[in-house]
Scaffold this motif. Structure first.
Motif, mmCIF file in Angstrom:
data_model
loop_
_atom_site.group_PDB
_atom_site.id
_atom_site.type_symbol
_atom_site.label_atom_id
_atom_site.label_comp_id
_atom_site.label_asym_id
_atom_site.label_seq_id
_atom_site.Cartn_x
_atom_site.Cartn_y
_atom_site.Cartn_z
ATOM 1 N N PHE A 133 -35.609 46.472 -9.434
ATOM 2 C CA PHE A 133 -36.244 45.559 -10.384
ATOM 3 C C PHE A 133 -37.038 46.322 -11.436
ATOM 4 O O PHE A 133 -36.914 46.050 -12.642
ATOM 5 C CB PHE A 133 -37.155 44.586 -9.644
ATOM 6 N N VAL A 134 -37.869 47.273 -11.012
ATOM 7 C CA VAL A 134 -38.683 48.040 -11.957
ATOM 8 C C VAL A 134 -37.795 48.846 -12.897
ATOM 9 O O VAL A 134 -38.055 48.931 -14.103
ATOM 10 C CB VAL A 134 -39.664 48.958 -11.205
ATOM 11 N N THR A 169 -44.848 39.798 -5.067
ATOM 12 C CA THR A 169 -44.691 39.697 -6.517
ATOM 13 C C THR A 169 -45.913 40.236 -7.253
ATOM 14 O O THR A 169 -45.801 40.830 -8.318
ATOM 15 C CB THR A 169 -44.440 38.235 -6.932
ATOM 16 N N ASN A 170 -47.115 40.025 -6.694
ATOM 17 C CA ASN A 170 -48.308 40.583 -7.323
ATOM 18 C C ASN A 170 -48.302 42.098 -7.241
ATOM 19 O O ASN A 170 -48.698 42.788 -8.189
ATOM 20 C CB ASN A 170 -49.563 40.018 -6.666
ATOM 21 N N LEU A 171 -47.830 42.638 -6.111
ATOM 22 C CA LEU A 171 -47.703 44.085 -5.992
ATOM 23 C C LEU A 171 -46.736 44.634 -7.030
ATOM 24 O O LEU A 171 -47.023 45.632 -7.698
ATOM 25 C CB LEU A 171 -47.215 44.438 -4.582
ATOM 26 N N VAL A 172 -45.580 43.986 -7.188
ATOM 27 C CA VAL A 172 -44.585 44.454 -8.156
ATOM 28 C C VAL A 172 -45.133 44.381 -9.579
ATOM 29 O O VAL A 172 -44.809 45.220 -10.428
ATOM 30 C CB VAL A 172 -43.282 43.630 -8.025
ATOM 31 N N ASN A 173 -45.975 43.379 -9.845
ATOM 32 C CA ASN A 173 -46.616 43.272 -11.149
ATOM 33 C C ASN A 173 -47.349 44.564 -11.497
ATOM 34 O O ASN A 173 -47.177 45.140 -12.580
ATOM 35 C CB ASN A 173 -47.594 42.103 -11.135
ATOM 36 N N TRP A 174 -48.160 45.058 -10.561
ATOM 37 C CA TRP A 174 -48.975 46.249 -10.842
ATOM 38 C C TRP A 174 -48.181 47.530 -10.719
ATOM 39 O O TRP A 174 -48.503 48.529 -11.367
ATOM 40 C CB TRP A 174 -50.207 46.235 -9.945
ATOM 41 N N ILE A 175 -47.106 47.514 -9.941
ATOM 42 C CA ILE A 175 -46.203 48.663 -9.924
ATOM 43 C C ILE A 175 -45.558 48.834 -11.291
ATOM 44 O O ILE A 175 -45.444 49.948 -11.823
ATOM 45 C CB ILE A 175 -45.122 48.474 -8.838
ATOM 46 N N THR A 176 -45.137 47.728 -11.890
ATOM 47 C CA THR A 176 -44.510 47.773 -13.221
ATOM 48 C C THR A 176 -45.483 48.301 -14.256
ATOM 49 O O THR A 176 -45.132 49.151 -15.093
ATOM 50 C CB THR A 176 -44.013 46.377 -13.623
ATOM 51 N N GLY A 233 -37.777 41.122 -17.588
ATOM 52 C CA GLY A 233 -37.548 40.893 -16.163
ATOM 53 C C GLY A 233 -38.267 39.650 -15.665
ATOM 54 O O GLY A 233 -39.378 39.366 -16.098
ATOM 55 N N ILE A 234 -37.627 38.899 -14.775
ATOM 56 C CA ILE A 234 -38.228 37.720 -14.148
ATOM 57 C C ILE A 234 -37.936 37.770 -12.659
ATOM 58 O O ILE A 234 -36.807 38.003 -12.236
ATOM 59 C CB ILE A 234 -37.673 36.398 -14.738
#
Length: 268
Positions: A133-134, A169-176, A233-234
């Motif tokens: 995803f990232v 999803t919140n984790l992926v937000n900050w990973i991005t 990305g969504i």
């Protein structure tokens, strides 16, 4: 001299690392401990701490703390590759959780965190899903054609993540966000800085950057290149009644984060 061989002690001259000061966040970044209660305003976003250029052997690096989430990202490249000529650089992303962290069982379809036969070698299904995803979100922002016959590798380490209090999803937000910041620190030419926004909805309320998970909720993560307001990305987890509203709210959070990143980069 240390005679206790059962312990591994640090060097005698060890000192606490200097990670700098927090970014110049505005008042909208204040933490609201009320979680998903009615007192929490939809515009509230938790405070975050960011740091770049702290890994000496990497071309770029970033470190972000946000609530119970700690993420470290390093970028290696552009590096020349020994192969036939290619017109643009190859780009790869690899995300790994530290061994003590619990990963999301909902994504692990086989129930085995260590098996991912169709993905990257050595990654769990959750790690592979995040990596893919990232990577897909960042590729549109990188000017890969500037670096022919090269490779750019991005390594993500999830240092801390409480899966019981913070959604994936919140984790992926900050990973991005951390990944995009590391790319900027590496000096790789980009079209724009990719930032993201995350909301949850219980069907009646929409909350930005939620502090605590909510039962019967819908998670929505949207990644943007804000310069031209492009969606790259969504990620939706659950049934979303109104996608347009979710994208609009995620865009608000994304622009707030972008403003803080701009402030940090200007100050450093």
């Amino acid at each position: 001299m240390n005679t206790d061989r059962r312990r591994i002690l640090g060097p005698q001259d060890a000192r606490i690392p200097d990670l700098g000061i927090s970014t110049n966040a505005n008042n909208s970044m204040d933490i609201d401990p009320a979680g998903f209660a009615a007192e929490k305003r939809s515009s509230d976003i938790q405070k975050m701490f960011m740091k770049t250029n702290f890994i000496s052997n990497a071309n770029g690096s970033s470190y972000i703390e946000h609530g119970d989430t700690i993420v470290q990202v390093s970028v290696f490249g552009p590096r020349p590759i020994k192969s036939s000529f290619i017109e643009q650089a190859s780009f790869s992303v690899e995300c790994r959780f530290l061994p003590h962290l619990k990963q999301d069982d909902a994504l692990d379809i086989d129930g085995d965190h260590h098996s991912n036969p169709n993905g990257r070698t050595g990654l769990s299904y959750t790690e592979h899903k995040i990596s893919s995803f990232v990577e897909s979100c960042l590729v549109p922002s990188i000017l890969l054609d500037k670096y022919p016959k090269s490779t750019i590798d991005l390594h993500i380490t999830v240092i801390e993540h409480n899966s019981e209090s913070t959604s994936l999803t919140n984790l992926v937000n900050w990973i991005t966000v951390a990944s995009s910041l590391a790319l900027v620190d590496s000096g790789v030419e980009v079209r724009d800085i990719v930032t993201a926004g995350h909301i949850i909805s219980d069907g009646q309320h929409v909350i930005l950057d939620p502090i605590e998970p909510v039962s019967k909720r819908t998670d929505c993560l949207v990644c943007f290149m804000n310069l031209k307001n492009e969606i790259v990305g969504i990620w939706v987890d659950g049934d979303l009644d109104n996608l347009d509203t979710a994208i609009e709210e995620c865009n608000k959070m994304s622009r707030t984060i972008r403003g803080n990143i701009n402030s940090y980069l200007l100050s450093t």
